[in-house]
Design a protein around this motif. Structure first.
Motif: not given
Length: 534
Positions: A422-423, A268, A438, A144, A431-432, A435
């Protein structure tokens, strides 16, 4: 006979023995003749590279139930082939009907998690990953924004052979088919099932069209549909709610060295994840996820342009050249990613398994693990039954299958659906943040990575552990937002993060069934005993 000998002497004894011998000889000849005629009517084509089984199960001629077959299996994919071998090894007479016995060519079903490999061992099918250039998979690498972290499977407590396996799906299925067809009581036949044969609400068998176009009927006390392509059969046996959240674009990279050998790679990316994993010693599978049900056109060149301009800049530089070469080669394929919770309609004489019964997003590669786990559950349920002819009692008894399968199936299904959401990138800042949380949570290592990876790999089929780690990620994300000092905006984003986490996982849990997932022992079918007299 002893009483006759005492009353009538030796002569009468000899006459009785001769008569009995003659009757037995006539019966044996009739049975053998019937079996020869049945085999002549139902010759199965051989699996490529292997001879057909020497003795198959009889096929019905429409006159009534065929006593030569115990189970009809529709579909000889991973689930159907493994089930045929498992039931055949237990002494059941099995008739498998598959639309196409040539080697399949799919872009999914290529990664078997360690939990699935353990089930393969339990079923005696572990040699099916041999001699197909299968690759050992030891974990995942997560990428990521220029950072990456390596997540190893927690395999310390297992034999050194236990790991994930990745391979060409078609090679694996052909090995499974060959293994099933090697049993004398398993008949593997090419044909297209057109309908179920029902009588007073009980499934008695199937009607199908052979490779030559001949319409035949096959009868058995239990019909198991494993092929998800037969949507008409699936609708008759369950209430399918099929969702298509995204599509995969599939490529094969040749002579490509992944940054982390023997690991699956998850990028991601924006808008959604990209996967890389080896499928042979010289090939790497790439799956590019595209949200929604439409993908760029291959014929117009829109697809190649999308892959080069949107996807390529987001992949690791080590595999960039191989990725571009694969695009230029032009072997680009697509497929929809389907998700379908198990929603059975218990029907006497029939059962659903595999993709016909339950599907989840293939991001986590859990489909084969669920299918093989289901086969172990079904095998154990059927083992004590001497025959399967009491359809209503068998149907009631097999309701326990739907509960007993839940720990493994619901954990993998829920994780697949939740991780995909989530990804995936989102315009929603909360939401980001989830991500990023996680990725950072998994990067902590130790229990923070071992726990989720044990769930993903099928080594820890505990739904409560899944929920605990999922909300631990959410709380970790909120904690990050509060540092160094909380602000009203950060607190609001944190509240939305928790709300969003609930919005992701709770609907999936509801679809799986809260009671069956977390409290299976409270479901009456959990304790259902085998039918008496079986």
């Amino acid at each position: 006979m002893a009483a006759m000998a005492a009353a009538g002497g030796v002569g009468l004894h000899l006459i009785g023995a001769a008569t009995a011998t003659l009757i037995v000889a006539v019966l044996v000849a009739a049975v053998l003749g019937r079996r020869r005629r049945a085999r002549a009517r139902a010759q199965a084509p051989p699996v490529e590279g292997k001879p057909a089984p020497e003795a198959g199960c009889a096929v019905g001629d429409g006159a009534g139930p065929d006593v030569g077959t115990d189970v009809i299996i529709v579909g000889a994919g991973v689930a159907g082939s493994a089930l045929a071998y498992t039931l055949g090894k237990d002494g059941r007479r099995v008739h498998v009907i598959e639309r196409d016995l040539t080697e399949p060519d799919r872009i999914v079903g290529e990664l078997l998690q360690p939990g699935g490999y353990l089930k393969l061992i339990e079923l005696g099918l572990q040699d099916c990953v041999e001699e197909i250039d299968a690759q050992r998979v030891l974990g995942y690498a997560l990428f990521k924004d220029g950072r990456n972290t390596k997540l190893a499977y927690p395999l310390e407590k297992f034999h050194s052979d236990v790991a994930g396996r990745s391979f060409h799906n078609g090679r694996f299925i052909q090995r499974m088919r060959q293994k099933a067809a090697s049993l004398p009581n398993v008949q593997l036949e090419q044909g297209t099932v057109t309908s179920l044969l029902e009588e007073n609400g009980t499934v008695k068998g199937v009607q199908y069209k052979t490779k030559s176009g001949e319409e035949l009927k096959a009868y058995a006390p239990l019909t198991i549909v494993c092929d998800g392509c037969f949507s008409n059969l699936r609708r008759a046996l369950c209430s399918p709610k099929v969702d298509v959240p995204s599509c995969f674009i599939g490529l094969v990279l040749e002579n490509c060295q992944l940054p982390h050998p023997n690991h699956g790679h998850v990028i991601l990316a924006n808008p959604s994840p990209i996967l890389f994993y080896p499928i042979s010693s010289t090939e790497v599978r790439c799956l590019v996820d595209v949200p929604g049900q439409k993908v760029p056109s291959i014929a117009s060149g829109e697809m190649a342009n999308y892959l080069k301009t949107v996807v390529a800049p987001q992949i690791p530089p080590e595999i960039y050249d191989s990725f571009i070469a694969a695009i230029d080669k032009g072997s680009i394929r697509t497929m929809p990613n389907r998700s379908m919770p198990a929603a059975p309609l218990p029907t006497p004489g029939a059962l659903l398994m595999g993709d016909a019964f339950n599907m989840r997003h293939p991001l986590t590669g859990g489909g084969m693990t669920v299918a093989l786990s289901d086969i172990v559950v079904l095998r154990n349920l059927l083992k004590p039954l001497r025959n399967l002819h009491d359809a209503s009692s068998l149907c009631k008894y097999l309701e326990s299958f739907y509960t007993l399968r839940k720990p493994v199936a619901s954990t993998i299904n829920t994780l697949a659906g939740a991780l995909y959401k989530v990804f995936s990138a989102s315009p929603d800042q909360a939401r980001n943040e989830m991500r990023q949380a996680c990725f950072d949570y998994l990067s902590l290592g130790g229990v923070f990575s071992n726990g989720p990876i044990a769930l993903l790999s099928g080594l820890n089929p505990r739904p409560l552990s899944l929920v605990a780690h999922f909300f631990a990620v959410a709380i970790y994300g909120v904690g990050r937002l509060m540092l160094p000092l909380p602000s009203p905006k950060r607190m609001w984003i944190g509240a939305r993060l928790i709300s969003g986490a609930c919005g992701i996982i709770l609907p999936i849990i509801k679809a799986e069934g809260v009671r069956q997932m977390f409290f299976p022992a409270t479901v009456p079918a959990y304790y259902r005993a085998a039918p008496t007299g079986e």
